[in-house]
Design a protein around this motif. Structure first.
Motif, short mmCIF file in Angstrom:
data_model
loop_
_atom_site.label_atom_id
_atom_site.label_comp_id
_atom_site.label_asym_id
_atom_site.label_seq_id
_atom_site.Cartn_x
_atom_site.Cartn_y
_atom_site.Cartn_z
N GLU A 1 -9.53 29.42 -13.48
CA GLU A 1 -10.57 28.76 -12.69
C GLU A 1 -11.44 27.84 -13.54
OE1 GLU A 1 -12.71 31.68 -10.45
OE2 GLU A 1 -11.02 32.06 -9.09
N ARG A 2 -11.65 28.19 -14.80
CA ARG A 2 -12.46 27.32 -15.67
C ARG A 2 -11.76 26.00 -15.91
NH1 ARG A 2 -17.28 25.41 -16.62
NH2 ARG A 2 -17.60 24.71 -18.78
N LEU A 3 -10.44 26.02 -16.09
CA LEU A 3 -9.72 24.76 -16.29
C LEU A 3 -9.72 23.93 -15.01
CD1 LEU A 3 -6.73 25.77 -18.59
CD2 LEU A 3 -8.96 24.82 -19.22
N LEU A 4 -9.70 24.58 -13.85
CA LEU A 4 -9.85 23.83 -12.59
C LEU A 4 -11.20 23.13 -12.56
CD1 LEU A 4 -9.04 22.98 -9.73
CD2 LEU A 4 -9.90 25.19 -8.92
N GLU A 5 -12.24 23.80 -13.02
CA GLU A 5 -13.56 23.17 -13.06
C GLU A 5 -13.55 21.95 -13.98
OE1 GLU A 5 -15.76 27.51 -12.42
OE2 GLU A 5 -16.08 26.37 -14.28
N LEU A 6 -12.95 22.07 -15.16
CA LEU A 6 -12.88 20.94 -16.08
C LEU A 6 -12.08 19.79 -15.47
CD1 LEU A 6 -13.96 23.07 -18.17
CD2 LEU A 6 -12.46 21.97 -19.85
N ALA A 7 -10.94 20.11 -14.85
CA ALA A 7 -10.10 19.07 -14.28
C ALA A 7 -10.80 18.35 -13.14
CB ALA A 7 -8.79 19.68 -13.79
N THR A 8 -11.56 19.08 -12.32
CA THR A 8 -12.27 18.47 -11.20
C THR A 8 -13.38 17.55 -11.69
OG1 THR A 8 -11.79 20.40 -9.82
CG2 THR A 8 -13.55 18.94 -9.08
N ALA B 1 -1.66 17.76 -18.36
CA ALA B 1 -2.56 17.96 -19.50
C ALA B 1 -3.15 19.37 -19.51
CB ALA B 1 -3.69 16.92 -19.45
N PHE B 2 -3.52 19.88 -18.34
CA PHE B 2 -4.16 21.19 -18.29
C PHE B 2 -3.16 22.34 -18.21
CE2 PHE B 2 -7.84 18.62 -17.19
CZ PHE B 2 -8.85 19.27 -17.87
N SER B 3 -2.02 22.10 -17.56
CA SER B 3 -1.04 23.19 -17.42
C SER B 3 -0.15 23.33 -18.65
CB SER B 3 -0.16 22.94 -16.20
OG SER B 3 0.70 21.82 -16.41
N GLY B 4 -0.01 22.25 -19.44
CA GLY B 4 0.88 22.27 -20.59
C GLY B 4 2.34 22.17 -20.23
N GLU C 1 -4.98 16.58 -28.32
CA GLU C 1 -4.32 17.30 -27.23
C GLU C 1 -5.32 18.09 -26.39
OE1 GLU C 1 -0.76 20.57 -26.61
OE2 GLU C 1 -0.60 19.04 -28.17
N ASP C 2 -6.39 18.61 -27.04
CA ASP C 2 -7.34 19.48 -26.34
C ASP C 2 -8.69 18.83 -26.07
OD1 ASP C 2 -5.58 21.61 -26.16
OD2 ASP C 2 -6.27 22.54 -28.02
N ILE C 3 -8.99 17.71 -26.74
CA ILE C 3 -10.33 17.11 -26.61
C ILE C 3 -10.19 15.66 -26.16
CG2 ILE C 3 -12.43 16.48 -27.85
CD1 ILE C 3 -11.88 18.81 -29.75
N TYR C 4 -11.05 15.29 -25.22
CA TYR C 4 -11.03 13.93 -24.69
C TYR C 4 -12.47 13.48 -24.48
CZ TYR C 4 -9.32 10.02 -21.73
OH TYR C 4 -9.01 8.79 -21.22
N ALA C 5 -12.85 12.39 -25.13
CA ALA C 5 -14.18 11.82 -24.97
C ALA C 5 -14.04 10.33 -24.67
CB ALA C 5 -15.03 12.04 -26.21
N PHE C 6 -14.81 9.86 -23.69
CA PHE C 6 -14.75 8.43 -23.34
C PHE C 6 -16.09 7.99 -22.77
CE2 PHE C 6 -12.99 10.98 -19.88
CZ PHE C 6 -13.71 10.55 -18.76
N GLU C 7 -16.34 6.70 -22.91
CA GLU C 7 -17.55 6.08 -22.37
C GLU C 7 -17.20 5.24 -21.16
OE1 GLU C 7 -20.87 4.24 -24.62
OE2 GLU C 7 -19.64 4.72 -26.38
N ARG C 8 -18.06 5.28 -20.16
CA ARG C 8 -17.99 4.37 -19.03
C ARG C 8 -19.27 3.53 -19.05
NH1 ARG C 8 -15.12 6.09 -14.59
NH2 ARG C 8 -15.20 3.87 -14.04
N ARG C 9 -19.14 2.24 -18.77
CA ARG C 9 -20.33 1.39 -18.78
C ARG C 9 -20.22 0.29 -17.74
NH1 ARG C 9 -24.71 0.40 -21.80
NH2 ARG C 9 -24.17 2.05 -23.27
N TYR C 10 -21.35 0.03 -17.05
CA TYR C 10 -21.45 -1.09 -16.13
C TYR C 10 -22.89 -1.59 -16.17
CZ TYR C 10 -21.66 -3.85 -11.88
OH TYR C 10 -21.86 -4.88 -10.99
N PHE D 1 -4.39 15.77 -23.38
CA PHE D 1 -5.20 14.68 -22.85
C PHE D 1 -4.62 13.30 -23.18
CE2 PHE D 1 -8.92 17.72 -22.75
CZ PHE D 1 -9.03 17.71 -21.36
N GLN D 2 -3.72 13.22 -24.15
CA GLN D 2 -3.10 11.93 -24.46
C GLN D 2 -2.33 11.42 -23.25
OE1 GLN D 2 -3.55 10.26 -27.60
NE2 GLN D 2 -2.89 8.63 -26.20
#
Length: 616
Positions: A358-365, A311-314, A439-448, A320-321
């Motif tokens: 390095e910024r994409l590494l930060e996002l991926a982490t 997803a990040f390297s293309g 492809e570039d944006i990913y938003a999701f909710e986590r709930r417990y 993100f799909q």
């Protein structure tokens, strides 16, 4: 006497309870011992006492000969325990510590730890020059265990059951048991080894189990003497303070062996957590899923690793799909939320080698910490460690740790996300609902329960989007990573501006389940329909005494997994009988087709029960 609580004998406990460490809230840090830190004293350096092996010349203190030892040792890890604690690490996975063949093949020494000579002794190159390398007598190992445990950090040992060593100068597979020779590939009197050629067809089951990889002597797991030896040796490490096991080359031994191995390890230490390396396994591969579900241990999630890297390297289309599609297969796993997740390791180029930003590494982490599973950070990632020689392939993916900067941006991000995972159970136990995907944006909710998190990533140019269908509380919310404030109205984030290569994590932790004893029930094997939910009912007050209107509700994780933490007070320390029930919105209900589950609760503390619908 009616109403008397009967406490079973110790021999009954294993049939009634699963007391495995719950690793879902842990953060793992994977260290190649030789490449982390040289903790030798100046006096040892001057005296040349750091070269502790039988053979001289296997060390390279210039760090230029990548196949040789570079001097990392256990004292180097001990000295950096405060660093690991500040990073938010709660479990350290060390490359194998076993004593290795002290020789070189093709300009490489076994600094990696996968050419074992003695399974009951420590590699002398990792301990102090005046220390003993037997487990019970090693002061260096004892100090490591004490330092980690004193900081609240668990120790994970990397174990190798599939093979010993390749042919090096005419010696192959010569294995010792605490100094006593017990096996020799070229004089295999005890039938410890298979003697089949190299694997050529990686889809052939026989070759996977019996064939050799890279010339490594392959153990014969059908031999009961071998099985008893390897299990006894690993237990001796557990006895000196190992808390969990990472198991090498899972796919190259049969499931029945791992079932026996796992059972014996957990009989020795009931709360032992184990995860295995099923190399490059994917959830659409039936054999991968079988090993994840049926061996008694979790596995490393290579599928998610690939999806994030692509997803990040293309290097694969979809962005993100790819990640969202991978997660859509979670229902095939019994314990998807216990898969160990990562974005790089010692067998692949580092993330920055395939995505040099390095910024994409930060996002991926940060994305790794937001998704389900137990996140594992490869040593140095938080310091942007990389070497791109030959594309960063082995051995160049294993450079020496060069700095321990606690102010680096990624160090601070990992520390913040580690704290968030420990305080917000939505990230460790909750389900995941996609709210926006491109492809570039990913938003999701986590709930417990009452804990929630909204995670949003933009790896492209700046954009403005609207998120709808959110279950977040109304009003302003503060982002954990960007510091920005956003406002939720009527389940929407209207006209939300996303900076280029930006991320937002909004989160709120609800109260935790508390009680003298808390049982975590996870249920698999039931495919519910919209409008249906699961409850747990039983013969105790906490479960409603079989009254479904008072039964305890479970939380949805994915279509194959439901989970609940149940506090027990009156029934703590006793045996309970229970079963799961599906409740529909129209009053329909369906019980499991079994008499009941018979489970033992501890008098205090936490316990986990992994259950399959309709099965004991």
């Amino acid at each position: 006497m009616t109403g008397q609580v009967v406490i079973p004998s110790t021999s009954e406990l294993g049939q009634l309870a699963i007391n495995e460490l719950d690793f879902r809230e842990e953060v793992i840090y994977f260290i190649i011992v030789d490449r982390f830190c040289d903790g030798s004293s100046d006096e040892e350096e001057r005296a040349g006492l750091w070269d502790r092996g039988e053979r001289q010349g296997l060390y390279d203190k210039t760090w230029l000969q990548w196949g040789k030892y570079w001097g990392g040792n256990l004292d180097g890890i001990i000295q950096n325990v405060p660093y690991l604690k500040e990073l938010g690490i709660t479990a350290v996975w060390l490359s194998p510590l076993f004593e290795q063949v002290d020789d070189m093949q093709f300009e490489r020494a076994p600094m990696h730890g996968y050419w074992t000579k003695d399974f009951r002794r420590i590699n002398p190159r990792f301990i102090r020059h005046d220390d003993c390398n037997t487990l019970e007598r090693s002061h260096t190992l004892a100090d490591l265990v004490q330092a980690l445990h004193g900081a609240g950090i668990k120790l994970i040992l990397d174990v190798v059951c599939n093979h010993s060593s390749p042919d090096i100068n005419g010696v192959k597979g010569r294995v010792y048991d605490d100094g006593e020779l017990i096996a020799d590939f070229y004089d295999d009197k005890n039938n410890f080894y298979y003697h089949h050629p190299e694997i050529t067809d990686w889809e052939d089951e026989f070759q996977l189990i019996h064939g050799e990889m890279a010339g490594l002597a392959t153990f014969n797991e059908k031999n009961i003497d071998y099985r008893n030896f390897i299990k006894s040796a690993i237990k001796s490490w557990i006895d000196v303070g190992v808390d969990a096991l990472r198991v090498d080359t899972l796919k190259h031994m049969p499931i029945w062996f791992w079932q026996e191995f796992t059972s014996d390890m957990k009989a020795h230490r009931a709360d032992l957590f184990m995860f295995g390396e099923y190399g490059f396994g994917k959830p659409w591969d039936a054999r991968t899923v079988a090993y994840a579900n049926d061996t008694g241990m979790s596995i490393l999630d290579f599928g998610l690793c690939d999806a994030i890297r692509f997803a990040f390297s293309g290097s694969e289309p979809g962005g993100f799909q790819l990640v969202n599609d991978l997660l859509s297969h979670d229902h095939v796993y019994k314990r998807a939320n216990e898969l160990v997740t990562f974005i790089d390791n010692h067998d692949m180029p580092r993330f920055l080698s395939i995505c040099p930003d390095e910024r994409l590494l930060e996002l991926a982490t940060v994305l790794l910490f937001c998704l389900r599973g137990v996140p594992c950070v490869f040593y140095g990632t938080e310091q942007y460690l990389v070497n791109n020689t030959e594309g960063g392939r082995d051995p160049y993916n294993r450079p020496m740790m060069e700095q321990f900067d606690t102010n680096s941006q990624l160090f601070r991000l990992v520390a913040a996300m580690s704290q968030l995972r420990r305080t917000n159970q939505a990230l460790s136990l909750g389900g995941c609902q996609e709210r926006y995907i491109s492809e570039d944006i990913y938003a999701f909710e986590r709930r417990y329960r009452d804990s929630w998190a909204l995670c949003l990533f933009n790896k492209g140019e700046e954009r403005t989007i609207t998120l709808e269908g959110l279950s977040l509380p109304e009003g302003p919310h503060h982002c954990w990573v960007s510091g920005a404030d956003v406002n939720v109205q009527a389940g929407k984030l209207e006209s939300l501006h996303l900076g280029a290569r930006s991320m937002h994590v909004l989160a709120q932790a609800g109260p935790r389940v508390c009680g003298p004893a808390v049982a975590v029930f996870q249920l698999n094997g039931v495919d519910t329909k919209p409008g249906e939910h699961l409850v747990l009912t039983g013969d105790c007050p906490e479960l409603g005494e079989w009254d479904l209107t008072r039964a305890y509700g479970l939380e949805y994780v994915n279509r194959n997994t439901w989970i609940a933490e149940v506090p027990f007070q009156q029934t703590a320390g006793a045996i309970l009988h229970c079963k799961f029930v599906i409740l529909g919105s129209d009053g329909f209900f369906q019980h499991e087709n079994l008499t009941s589950r018979r489970l033992l609760l501890p008098p205090s503390g936490r316990i986990k029960f992994d259950c399959v619908w309709g099965s004991h």
